[in-house]
Design a protein around this motif. Structure first.
Motif, PDB file in Angstrom:
ATOM      1  N   GLU A   1     -56.844  -9.623 -94.313  1.00  0.00           N
ATOM      2  CA  GLU A   1     -58.084  -9.999 -93.627  1.00  0.00           C
ATOM      3  C   GLU A   1     -58.291 -11.516 -93.662  1.00  0.00           C
ATOM      4  OE1 GLU A   1     -59.981  -8.138 -91.842  1.00  0.00           O
ATOM      5  OE2 GLU A   1     -59.557  -6.074 -92.474  1.00  0.00           O
ATOM      6  N   VAL A   2     -58.032 -12.138 -94.816  1.00  0.00           N
ATOM      7  CA  VAL A   2     -58.190 -13.588 -94.910  1.00  0.00           C
ATOM      8  C   VAL A   2     -57.167 -14.302 -94.026  1.00  0.00           C
ATOM      9  CG1 VAL A   2     -57.969 -15.586 -96.461  1.00  0.00           C
ATOM     10  CG2 VAL A   2     -59.276 -13.584 -97.168  1.00  0.00           C
ATOM     11  N   GLY A   3     -55.931 -13.789 -94.010  1.00  0.00           N
ATOM     12  CA  GLY A   3     -54.927 -14.366 -93.122  1.00  0.00           C
ATOM     13  C   GLY A   3     -55.366 -14.301 -91.669  1.00  0.00           C
ATOM     14  N   ALA A   4     -55.958 -13.185 -91.267  1.00  0.00           N
ATOM     15  CA  ALA A   4     -56.446 -13.032 -89.897  1.00  0.00           C
ATOM     16  C   ALA A   4     -57.584 -14.008 -89.605  1.00  0.00           C
ATOM     17  CB  ALA A   4     -56.907 -11.596 -89.666  1.00  0.00           C
ATOM     18  N   ALA A   5     -58.479 -14.196 -90.569  1.00  0.00           N
ATOM     19  CA  ALA A   5     -59.575 -15.149 -90.390  1.00  0.00           C
ATOM     20  C   ALA A   5     -59.039 -16.560 -90.199  1.00  0.00           C
ATOM     21  CB  ALA A   5     -60.513 -15.100 -91.594  1.00  0.00           C
ATOM     22  N   LEU A   6     -58.019 -16.926 -90.950  1.00  0.00           N
ATOM     23  CA  LEU A   6     -57.412 -18.245 -90.801  1.00  0.00           C
ATOM     24  C   LEU A   6     -56.701 -18.372 -89.459  1.00  0.00           C
ATOM     25  CD1 LEU A   6     -56.041 -18.645 -94.433  1.00  0.00           C
ATOM     26  CD2 LEU A   6     -58.000 -19.835 -93.425  1.00  0.00           C
ATOM     27  N   ALA A   7     -56.068 -17.292 -89.018  1.00  0.00           N
ATOM     28  CA  ALA A   7     -55.426 -17.301 -87.702  1.00  0.00           C
ATOM     29  C   ALA A   7     -56.461 -17.486 -86.599  1.00  0.00           C
ATOM     30  CB  ALA A   7     -54.644 -16.008 -87.487  1.00  0.00           C
ATOM     31  N   ALA A   8     -57.642 -16.915 -86.774  1.00  0.00           N
ATOM     32  CA  ALA A   8     -58.712 -17.075 -85.792  1.00  0.00           C
ATOM     33  C   ALA A   8     -59.129 -18.528 -85.658  1.00  0.00           C
ATOM     34  CB  ALA A   8     -59.918 -16.216 -86.189  1.00  0.00           C
ATOM     35  N   ASP A   9     -58.890 -19.306 -86.719  1.00  0.00           N
ATOM     36  CA  ASP A   9     -59.203 -20.728 -86.704  1.00  0.00           C
ATOM     37  C   ASP A   9     -57.982 -21.570 -86.333  1.00  0.00           C
ATOM     38  OD1 ASP A   9     -61.195 -22.777 -87.129  1.00  0.00           O
ATOM     39  OD2 ASP A   9     -60.090 -23.347 -88.926  1.00  0.00           O
ATOM     40  N   GLY A  10     -56.927 -20.917 -85.850  1.00  0.00           N
ATOM     41  CA  GLY A  10     -55.751 -21.640 -85.401  1.00  0.00           C
ATOM     42  C   GLY A  10     -54.745 -21.969 -86.489  1.00  0.00           C
ATOM     43  N   ARG A  11     -54.913 -21.395 -87.682  1.00  0.00           N
ATOM     44  CA  ARG A  11     -54.007 -21.699 -88.792  1.00  0.00           C
ATOM     45  C   ARG A  11     -52.782 -20.799 -88.772  1.00  0.00           C
ATOM     46  NH1 ARG A  11     -57.285 -24.359 -92.514  1.00  0.00           N
ATOM     47  NH2 ARG A  11     -59.236 -24.935 -91.487  1.00  0.00           N
ATOM     48  N   GLU A  12     -51.696 -21.300 -89.349  1.00  0.00           N
ATOM     49  CA  GLU A  12     -50.479 -20.514 -89.552  1.00  0.00           C
ATOM     50  C   GLU A  12     -50.389 -20.153 -91.034  1.00  0.00           C
ATOM     51  OE1 GLU A  12     -47.027 -22.378 -87.948  1.00  0.00           O
ATOM     52  OE2 GLU A  12     -47.798 -22.328 -85.901  1.00  0.00           O
ATOM     53  N   THR A  13     -50.332 -18.864 -91.315  1.00  0.00           N
ATOM     54  CA  THR A  13     -50.409 -18.376 -92.686  1.00  0.00           C
ATOM     55  C   THR A  13     -49.264 -17.430 -92.990  1.00  0.00           C
ATOM     56  OG1 THR A  13     -52.833 -18.551 -92.674  1.00  0.00           O
ATOM     57  CG2 THR A  13     -51.849 -17.124 -94.336  1.00  0.00           C
ATOM     58  N   ALA A  14     -48.690 -17.572 -94.176  1.00  0.00           N
ATOM     59  CA  ALA A  14     -47.678 -16.633 -94.670  1.00  0.00           C
ATOM     60  C   ALA A  14     -48.283 -15.814 -95.800  1.00  0.00           C
ATOM     61  CB  ALA A  14     -46.446 -17.380 -95.173  1.00  0.00           C
ATOM     62  N   ILE A  15     -47.979 -14.526 -95.829  1.00  0.00           N
ATOM     63  CA  ILE A  15     -48.391 -13.652 -96.924  1.00  0.00           C
ATOM     64  C   ILE A  15     -47.131 -13.108 -97.585  1.00  0.00           C
ATOM     65  CG2 ILE A  15     -49.712 -11.623 -97.629  1.00  0.00           C
ATOM     66  CD1 ILE A  15     -51.372 -11.905 -95.091  1.00  0.00           C
ATOM     67  N   LEU A  16     -46.968 -13.387 -98.877  1.00  0.00           N
ATOM     68  CA  LEU A  16     -45.799 -12.934 -99.622  1.00  0.00           C
ATOM     69  C   LEU A  16     -46.222 -11.878-100.628  1.00  0.00           C
ATOM     70  CD1 LEU A  16     -43.947 -16.327-100.350  1.00  0.00           C
ATOM     71  CD2 LEU A  16     -43.982 -14.945 -98.260  1.00  0.00           C
ATOM     72  N   ASP A  17     -45.385 -10.874-100.799  1.00  0.00           N
ATOM     73  CA  ASP A  17     -45.734  -9.677-101.564  1.00  0.00           C
ATOM     74  C   ASP A  17     -45.151  -9.722-102.971  1.00  0.00           C
ATOM     75  OD1 ASP A  17     -46.557  -7.171-102.265  1.00  0.00           O
ATOM     76  OD2 ASP A  17     -45.435  -6.107-100.716  1.00  0.00           O
ATOM     77  N   ALA A  18     -46.034  -9.775-103.962  1.00  0.00           N
ATOM     78  CA  ALA A  18     -45.593  -9.661-105.358  1.00  0.00           C
ATOM     79  C   ALA A  18     -45.919  -8.293-105.938  1.00  0.00           C
ATOM     80  CB  ALA A  18     -46.243 -10.751-106.219  1.00  0.00           C
ATOM     81  N   ALA A  19     -46.523  -7.431-105.130  1.00  0.00           N
ATOM     82  CA  ALA A  19     -46.903  -6.090-105.594  1.00  0.00           C
ATOM     83  C   ALA A  19     -45.738  -5.131-105.352  1.00  0.00           C
ATOM     84  CB  ALA A  19     -48.167  -5.625-104.884  1.00  0.00           C
ATOM     85  N   PHE A  20     -44.690  -5.286-106.145  1.00  0.00           N
ATOM     86  CA  PHE A  20     -43.454  -4.533-105.923  1.00  0.00           C
ATOM     87  C   PHE A  20     -43.641  -3.030-106.093  1.00  0.00           C
ATOM     88  CE2 PHE A  20     -40.563  -8.314-107.316  1.00  0.00           C
ATOM     89  CZ  PHE A  20     -41.001  -9.027-106.223  1.00  0.00           C
ATOM     90  N   ALA A  21     -44.531  -2.606-106.958  1.00  0.00           N
ATOM     91  CA  ALA A  21     -44.679  -1.183-107.249  1.00  0.00           C
ATOM     92  C   ALA A  21     -45.350  -0.430-106.109  1.00  0.00           C
ATOM     93  CB  ALA A  21     -45.461  -0.985-108.542  1.00  0.00           C
TER      94      ALA A  21
END
Length: 252
Positions: A26-46
């Motif tokens: 959701e936060v990544g989408a909000a930043l995209a709405a403001d024209g930002r480029e965002t990467a989300i990396l997954d540390a929740a391996f389980a």
């Protein structure tokens, strides 16, 4: 993308099932709405919940990248699809692996490789968000130590309140501290930002901050501002919808 180093924020679950994956998306989408480029990396391996937001085959996933030094981060990134009204983008690198590779991905050398991938993402994107489980494995420690900000995510419940304190203590144990506390599905007294419950729960309907109710969209916008160094807006302030207003919240 700005010339300065990206903001790296680790969303750390105070307890299992806290909602870090949903919060990051959701936060990544909000930043995209403001024209930002965002990467989300997954540390929740389980739990590997970030994989639910990706269509099609995931190959390589993040665990493959951290056990293979020859693969570039770009090979594991998948774009989240948004409408043409969204000027920015979100690229995710989920974990989606068999148990054997998960075990290897939790080793110390793999955690060092994960830190390197975070640095690579920070050089290529405006913002990097890390989906981090409760601190109990090497990749989670690597994530919080590589982050510029650590946001504890907790459910709005008595269990969440108790877990926040334990998470604070664990973060100190590994040499860092929390920048803010986020409560989800309601309000915690100790939270800096509270995100209300929403009826949108299916992964293929997320993000909901574009089309959700004003309270949910407003809370996500305030959280986006908080994790990027902007001021947290008054939660009672009138809002015109996320696409029109998030730019006024997020500090550049």
């Amino acid at each position: 993308m700005s010339e300065t180093r990206a903001n790296v924020t680790a969303f750390v679950g105070a307890t299992g099932g806290a909602g870090t994956t949903r919060t990051a998306v959701e936060v990544g989408a909000a930043l995209a709405a403001d024209g930002r480029e965002t990467a989300i990396l997954d540390a929740a391996f389980a739990t590997q919940g970030l994989a639910d937001h990706v269509e099609g085959r995931i190959d390589p996933d993040l665990t493959a990248l951290v056990v293979d030094d020859d693969r570039d981060l770009s090979t594991g990134l998948s774009e989240l699809g948004f409408s043409d009204a969204v000027a920015g983008r979100v690229a995710v690198c989920p974990a989606n692996a068999p148990f054997e590779r998960l075990a290897r991905a939790k080793r110390v050398e793999a955690a060092r490789r994960f830190e390197s991938l975070i640095a690579t993402a920070a050089a290529r994107f405006d913002h990097v968000l890390l989906d981090v489980p409760p601190i109990a494995a090497n990749q989670a420690v690597a994530a919080v130590n590589a982050a510029d900000r650590v946001a504890i995510v907790a459910p709005a419940s008595e269990r969440g309140t108790e877990a926040v304190q334990r998470c604070h203590e664990r973060l100190v144990d590994v040499g860092t501290e929390a920048s803010l506390v986020v409560s989800v599905r309601g309000d915690l007294e100790t939270a800096d930002v509270s995100v209300p419950e929403t009826d949108v729960t299916a992964a293929d309907s997320v993000p909901a901050c574009f089309d959700g109710d004003d309270a949910f969209a407003g809370a996500v916008g305030r959280l986006a501002a908080a994790v990027t160094g902007g001021e947290i807006a008054d939660p009672e302030a009138e809002r015109d919808g996320l696409l029109e207003s998030v730019g006024g919240l997020v500090g550049r």
